[in-house]
Motif scaffolding. Structure first.
Motif, short mmCIF file in Angstrom:
data_model
loop_
_atom_site.label_atom_id
_atom_site.label_comp_id
_atom_site.label_asym_id
_atom_site.label_seq_id
_atom_site.Cartn_x
_atom_site.Cartn_y
_atom_site.Cartn_z
N SER A 170 0.82 -1.22 0.00
CA SER A 170 0.00 0.00 0.00
C SER A 170 0.85 1.26 0.00
O SER A 170 0.41 2.30 -0.49
N GLY A 171 2.05 1.15 0.57
CA GLY A 171 2.88 2.34 0.78
C GLY A 171 3.90 2.64 -0.28
O GLY A 171 4.61 3.64 -0.20
N MET A 172 4.01 1.76 -1.32
CA MET A 172 4.95 1.99 -2.41
C MET A 172 4.27 1.75 -3.74
O MET A 172 3.50 0.80 -3.89
N LYS A 173 4.55 2.60 -4.70
CA LYS A 173 3.98 2.43 -6.03
C LYS A 173 4.57 1.19 -6.70
O LYS A 173 3.87 0.42 -7.35
N GLU A 174 5.90 1.02 -6.54
CA GLU A 174 6.58 -0.17 -7.06
C GLU A 174 7.42 -0.76 -5.92
O GLU A 174 8.46 -0.21 -5.57
N ASN A 175 6.96 -1.85 -5.37
CA ASN A 175 7.66 -2.47 -4.25
C ASN A 175 8.74 -3.43 -4.76
O ASN A 175 8.45 -4.55 -5.16
N TRP A 225 6.85 15.28 -1.34
CA TRP A 225 5.70 14.42 -1.00
C TRP A 225 5.43 13.41 -2.11
O TRP A 225 5.36 13.77 -3.28
N GLY A 226 5.26 12.16 -1.73
CA GLY A 226 4.80 11.15 -2.68
C GLY A 226 3.33 11.40 -2.97
O GLY A 226 2.49 11.21 -2.09
N GLN A 227 3.02 11.83 -4.18
CA GLN A 227 1.67 12.33 -4.46
C GLN A 227 0.61 11.24 -4.52
O GLN A 227 -0.58 11.54 -4.53
N HIS A 228 1.01 9.96 -4.53
CA HIS A 228 0.04 8.87 -4.56
C HIS A 228 -0.13 8.20 -3.19
O HIS A 228 -0.66 7.09 -3.10
N ASP A 236 6.42 11.04 -8.04
CA ASP A 236 5.62 9.92 -8.54
C ASP A 236 5.89 8.71 -7.65
O ASP A 236 6.58 7.76 -8.03
N ALA A 237 5.34 8.76 -6.45
CA ALA A 237 5.59 7.72 -5.45
C ALA A 237 4.44 7.74 -4.45
O ALA A 237 3.55 8.59 -4.52
N PHE A 254 6.29 5.69 1.24
CA PHE A 254 7.69 5.45 1.60
C PHE A 254 8.60 5.96 0.49
O PHE A 254 9.26 5.20 -0.21
N ILE A 255 8.67 7.28 0.36
CA ILE A 255 9.43 7.88 -0.73
C ILE A 255 10.93 7.68 -0.56
O ILE A 255 11.68 7.69 -1.53
N GLN A 256 11.39 7.46 0.67
CA GLN A 256 12.82 7.18 0.89
C GLN A 256 13.23 5.86 0.25
O GLN A 256 14.39 5.67 -0.09
N GLU A 257 12.28 4.95 0.12
CA GLU A 257 12.54 3.67 -0.54
C GLU A 257 12.43 3.80 -2.06
O GLU A 257 13.18 3.18 -2.80
#
Length: 285
Positions: free
Chosen positions: A176-181, A232-235, A263-264, A267-270
């Motif tokens: 849920s927290g990453m666009k691409e895990n 900020w991760g906008q998603h 575009d994240a 967890f934008i640090q990841e």
């Protein structure tokens, strides 16, 4: 393993220890120059910033604490010990111990609340503020977990500690927290190990208290008068930007050039560590 991947064992070997009045707090202290503090949230730790520390420390002194109850730090018994006020007091004590009087402060998730409590106590110590998908306002705050204090919440924390639901919780969190895990076992180990060591008391407070009654820092926000940047991760599905953007921008007087929507997800640090580092360094120039 990924090329040049940092292991959790290696990360922990670099940590130092500060004995607060409530328990030992582990932290990274790397580099020289003006100070940048990287503050995690829930249920993470300083490990969240592992892919940013080396690059930032080439030009700055970088401090990355594990707050009490998280990561490598102690997790003593108690409830109010994990309040926003007590987290802020211990963070100020750490910086005083390190003889750091001013610093650039970077916050994420629940670290936003701990930061605002710190600013409320000592408004002159943070010289620049960089906001990364942080809990600040009720608008847009949609945490994936909320509990009432009691048996069900304690049982959930017990299951995280004992490996029963640990993997499932982390899998769902990053899904849920990453666009691409693209996290592998080595990455996840740094999040899973503290939970299996019993570091859930801080989480218990956050999910049963903070998530149900968000502290009001409106006065603190209005009185802030320092350079501020938003990355900020906008998603983000946990902390939505749009419902709170006008309130935040107008209250904190953030200029448009200092707002960066990536575009994240959460967890934008990841997802975007290199991009975030460059935005931080550009802002501080």
């Amino acid at each position: 393993m990924k090329p040049n991947q940092i292991t959790y064992k290696n990360f922990r070997s670099q940590q130092k220890s500060f004995s607060s009045t409530d328990g030992d707090i582990k932290y990274i202290d790397q580099g020289k120059g003006d100070v940048i503090l990287l503050l995690h949230g829930v249920p993470t730790s300083g490990w969240l910033y592992r892919n940013m520390i080396e690059e930032l420390s080439k030009t700055h002194r970088v401090i990355v604490p594990d707050m009490l109850g998280y990561g490598s730090s102690n997790s003593p018994k108690g409830y109010a010990i994990y309040s926003e006020e007590n987290h802020a007091k211990r963070l100020l004590a750490l910086m005083q111990y390190l003889e750091i009087n001013q610093w650039t402060h970077i916050m994420h998730d629940a670290g936003g609340l701990w930061t605002l409590e710190l600013i409320k106590k000592n408004p002159l110590q943070i010289s620049n503020l960089i906001i990364l998908n942080s809990v600040i306002l009720e608008e847009g705050f949609d945490p994936p977990i909320r509990f009432k204090k009691g048996f069900i919440a304690r049982t959930a924390m017990w299951a995280y500690r004992n490996g029963i639901t640990t993997n499932l919780m982390l899998k769902n969190l990053f899904k849920s927290g990453m666009k691409e895990n693209d996290l592998n076992k080595v990455d996840v180990e740094g999040y899973k190990t503290p939970l299996k060591e019993g570091k859930t008391r801080g989480m218990y407070y956050f999910f049963t208290q903070t998530c149900n009654e968000l502290p009001d820092y409106s006065t603190t926000l209005k009185n802030l008068n320092i350079p501020i940047s938003v990355i900020w991760g906008q998603h983000d599905e946990f902390l939505l930007w749009e419902p709170q953007q006008q309130h935040l921008i107008s209250t904190l007087n953030i200029s448009e050039e200092n707002i960066h929507l990536l575009d994240a997800k959460h967890f934008i640090q990841e997802e975007k560590p290199k991009e975030i580092v460059q935005l931080i360094l550009n802002f501080l120039k």
